[in-house]
Design an enzyme around this catalytic site. Structure first.
Site, short mmCIF file in Angstrom:
data_model
loop_
_atom_site.label_atom_id
_atom_site.label_comp_id
_atom_site.label_asym_id
_atom_site.label_seq_id
_atom_site.Cartn_x
_atom_site.Cartn_y
_atom_site.Cartn_z
N ASP A 95 0.79 -1.23 0.00
CA ASP A 95 0.00 0.00 0.00
C ASP A 95 0.82 1.28 0.00
OD1 ASP A 95 1.04 -0.10 2.55
OD2 ASP A 95 -0.87 -0.01 3.60
N HIS A 96 2.11 1.20 0.31
CA HIS A 96 2.92 2.41 0.46
C HIS A 96 3.65 2.84 -0.82
CE1 HIS A 96 2.17 2.32 4.72
NE2 HIS A 96 3.10 3.22 4.99
N ASP A 160 3.95 -0.91 11.40
CA ASP A 160 3.46 0.41 11.05
C ASP A 160 2.83 0.98 12.30
OD1 ASP A 160 2.53 2.06 8.29
OD2 ASP A 160 1.30 2.41 10.05
N ARG A 448 -1.54 12.38 10.08
CA ARG A 448 -0.33 13.16 10.35
C ARG A 448 -0.23 14.35 9.41
NH1 ARG A 448 3.25 7.99 11.77
NH2 ARG A 448 2.61 7.94 13.94
N SER A 643 6.19 7.62 12.64
CA SER A 643 6.05 6.28 12.09
C SER A 643 6.97 5.28 12.79
CB SER A 643 6.37 6.28 10.59
OG SER A 643 5.48 7.12 9.89
N ARG A 645 8.94 3.28 11.42
CA ARG A 645 10.02 2.85 10.51
C ARG A 645 11.36 2.63 11.21
NH1 ARG A 645 9.34 8.51 7.44
NH2 ARG A 645 7.26 7.63 7.43
#
Length: 755
Positions: A95-96, A160, A448, A643, A645
């Site tokens: 999806d990213h 995520d 965000r 995030s 990440r």
């Protein structure tokens, strides 16, 4: 029939007895959060009553979810673990890596071409190791999880930060780094500091323009971006029962914006309705069998101040819509005050774009309420004064709203329908003109709104609101417009008001989809080959990080002293950099390029101690690495906010940064640093941040006796011959110290699985 129904039934079979045992152990009634935590202990026979915010606890999550940007590194790590298959049900969601530009018809094929190598890699790894794979266009991870995998009383982790969305279906769902996911997929325990508990009592019922989004926007204003750190937010009360399941998901989703470990709601009729509507009647039936255990004990909710560390009360009947921003999701402004506040701050009043959808607000209810506003453009002879875009959350949502005519309504007001993917919400928006960096305002229903987040333009003022409010503001094109009180001039010169939005909680004709986009893994993946080209610029096999050398760290140079907010977007930007998420060396070229240097107020411009010249952060750090010199990064409050990440931790580790010293950490980032064998340290005295000079040579002392709860010493050797010596705190327990000594948790995982 639900996915993994046998696993869910097993969880439920053990749930009641474990709750009873936990209640006896703790010696008092339990919150819902405590019930789920205690029923998911790694040691099922544990006899310890844990102290909130103090004790590190090992848990056994029920499942793992990964999105394509973070799945690459998570699975590259898992490939080193030596297991033939994942130990718990796991999924990957693409999806990213889909840029939003022209619309789904063009953008999705372009992504399938541009990122084919990555998608093929993820599909093959999933196929080999027993992981469910959701293809590009299938939808956004959190919407797909809510529709297919979330279940009341369960525990899951996801790579995520908005994994917390599944709390809308009564889960404890927590965002983590890929190394944590690798632990769980490898069959090992997952560690978390036992969270504190924040209770939010909701009374009354939403009405008019107010929506579930406004609840979390108000809570964000109360708690701020770090007020929920180390805590679970548990919602309860008659107001909670009056919300839809997907509305609960919206609230839990944005709990990540207050730093909360996760948020959750007790099982109720709205969750049952949603489960049955999404073809999971078997889960609803099973949950009904133990429903008294799937919510907090009655005594807790009757006297919440006795059981929660903090209590917030909100009357939904009086709640008005909020618009939060710009540049931070906790700057909460009621719509009735926005005109006054915007003028006072000099914010651009003309709205250029309104964007709805995303993982936060793409339910059928969200879209139907936005449509009820959009319909009024033609009904009241209005025109839309801003560009309008939508990202459906899943193919099931998109297919259903197209069937029901909603997309036609949006297109009639000039909307662009992007792919069922993150798009602008994660910075994957190729916005025409953004490169000019002009001051402008956008409104969106995302979660965000950090600077540069949506379109890369630091001068885009982004405001967060509900889909229905965003739609109204896009029609008006004016940040000062309050649809509760203000009129619009239609094309006949008449003054008209927008009617309050209305919508359906669930589609009256049921959900529908032709191809949801799911690919089941091979039953036996031993013959599946995973190929990674050594010349690929998108993928790179990992080499283990080097273990600690066994000595104190001396002679370190200061890489950067970051000033102010330093989120994971500042440390490892998304947007166009997402294409390198599977190639650690290439993506390390974005390390800290968004952080502001305290000494010159510039980004990506630091002093190279070897040459005396200023240059980019990554290039400077590569020079230190080539010279065999370690370095340290210094930061401000809530460092690593945003995030999940783990690249924000892996990049400094890869390039030779040895420690990060800050005033305070965001939870996930601190854990990610520990997992990668980095030192994450905090000032005992926050004013010591001011002692650090640009040319300092830095020593970290006490590592040879590195012990839980014992501070370390840091010495700043200044260029004028003077020194400052300070104490610094850390939160490492014995296991995490072992990660540091081994050079990272993955090195230990590899040895454990090999045994």
């Amino acid at each position: 029939m639900a996915f993994d129904i046998d696993m869910i039934k097993k969880v439920y079979a053990n749930f009641g007895p474990r709750v009873e045992a936990a209640r006896k152990l703790v010696g008092r009634p339990l919150t819902l959060s405590e019930k789920i935590l205690y029923t998911h202990l790694w040691d099922e026979k544990a006899n310890t009553s844990f102290t909130r915010g103090v004790d590190y606890v090992d848990f056994a999550p029920d499942r793992v979810a990964m999105q394509d940007a973070t799945a690459q590194m998570a699975l590259l790590q898992f490939m080193q673990a030596g297991r033939p298959q994942v130990a718990v049900p796991s999924t990957v969601h693409c999806d990213h890596l889909i840029t939003a530009k022209f619309g789904a018809e063009q953008d999705l094929p372009a992504a399938n071409t541009e990122s084919k190598e990555v998608f093929d890699f993820l599909a093959s790894v999933s196929n080999k190791y027993g992981i469910g794979f959701w293809k590009p266009g299938a939808g956004i991870i959190h919407q797909v999880v809510l529709e297919n995998y979330a279940f009341p009383g369960g525990m899951m982790i996801g790579t995520d930060s908005h994994t917390v969305n599944a709390g809308g279906l009564g889960m404890i769902a927590i965002g983590v780094g890929g190394a944590d996911a690798c632990d769980v997929m490898a069959g090992l325990a997952w560690e978390l500091k036992f969270p504190k508990l924040i209770g939010v009592k909701l009374t009354g019922k939403l009405n008019g323009w107010a929506s579930p989004k406004d609840i979390i926007l108000k809570v964000a204003g109360i708690l701020t971006v770090k007020g929920g750190t180390g805590a679970i937010v548990e919602y309860f009360g008659d107001g909670a029962e009056n919300l839809s399941c997907t509305g609960k998901g919206t609230i839990c989703n944005m709990g990540a914006e207050v730093g909360a470990t996760t948020s959750t709601f007790g099982y109720d009729e709205s969750m049952e309705r949603y489960l049955r509507a999404t073809d999971r009647a078997d889960i609803a039936d099973a949950a009904n069998g133990i429903k008294e255990h799937l919510t907090g004990d009655a005594e807790v909710y009757a006297n919440p101040e006795q059981y929660f560390d903090q209590l917030i009360e909100i009357d939904l009947s009086t709640l008005e819509p909020y618009l939060n921003g710009p540049f931070t999701p906790d700057l909460a402004t009621p719509i009735s005050k926005m005109k006054e506040v915007a003028i006072e701050n000099g914010w651009p009043m003309k709205i250029e774009v309104g964007l709805i959808g995303s993982c936060t607000n793409s339910s059928y209810e969200d879209i139907s309420r936005a449509v009820s506003v959009a319909k009024q453009v033609s009904e009241k002879n209005l025109k839309t004064n801003a560009q309008y875009c939508i990202n459906p959350g899943s193919e099931q949502i998109r297919y259903t709203i197209e069937r029901d005519g909603f997309l036609d309504v949006f297109k009639n007001i000039g909307a662009t329908v992007f792919t069922n993917a993150c798009g602008p919400c994660i910075g994957m928006w190729d916005r025409v003109g953004a490169e000019k960096q002009e001051r402008n305002t956008i409104v969106h229903s995302f979660n965000r709104n950090f600077a540069k987040r949506a379109d890369g333009n630091p001068n885009t003022f982004a405001f967060v609101g509900s889909p229905e409010l965003v739609t109204a503001l896009a029609i008006a094109g004016d940040l000062s417009f309050n649809p509760l009180t203000d009129t619009l001039t239609n094309q006949q010169g008449e003054q008209v008001m927008l009617d309050a939005p209305v919508g359906d909680e669930l589609p009256p004709r049921g959900f529908d989809v032709a191809d949801a986009g799911y690919q089941a893994p091979a039953e036996d993946g031993t013959g599946v080959q995973i190929l990674v080209s050594p010349t690929s610029h998108r993928l790179q096999l990992l080499d283990p990080f080097t273990p600690w050398e066994g000595t104190d760290l001396k002679g370190l140079r200061l890489l950067i002293k970051a000033k102010g907010k330093c989120t994971t977007d500042h440390i490892s930007m998304a947007g166009p950099w997402l294409k390198f998420r599977g190639h650690l060396d290439n993506i390390s070229n974005n390390m800290l390029i968004g952080a502001v240097n305290y000494f010159n107020d510039k980004t990506d411009n630091v002093k190279n101690a070897l040459t005396g010249e200023h240059g980019p952060v990554p290039a400077t750090q590569r020079a230190y690495k080539a010279a065999g010199i370690g370095s340290i990064v210094v930061g401000d409050e809530n460092y690593g906010e945003g995030s999940s990440r783990e690249h924000a931790a892996m990049e400094p580790r890869h390039l030779g940064v040895r420690a990060v010293l800050v005033k305070s950490f965001a939870r996930i980032h601190e854990t990610n640093l520990k997992k990668q064998g980095m030192l994450g340290l905090t000032f005992c005295n926050k004013e010591d941040y001011d002692l650090i000079r640009e040319d300092d040579v830095i020593d970290i002392v006490g590592l040879t006796t590195f012990t839980p709860d014992v501070p370390l010493t840091v010495v700043f050797n200044h260029s004028d011959g003077t020194t400052d010596e300070i104490k610094v705190n850390h939160s490492y327990n014995a296991q995490q110290i072992d990660w540091f000594k081994a050079g990272g948790a993955l090195n230990i995982i590899r040895s454990q699985v090999a045994q």
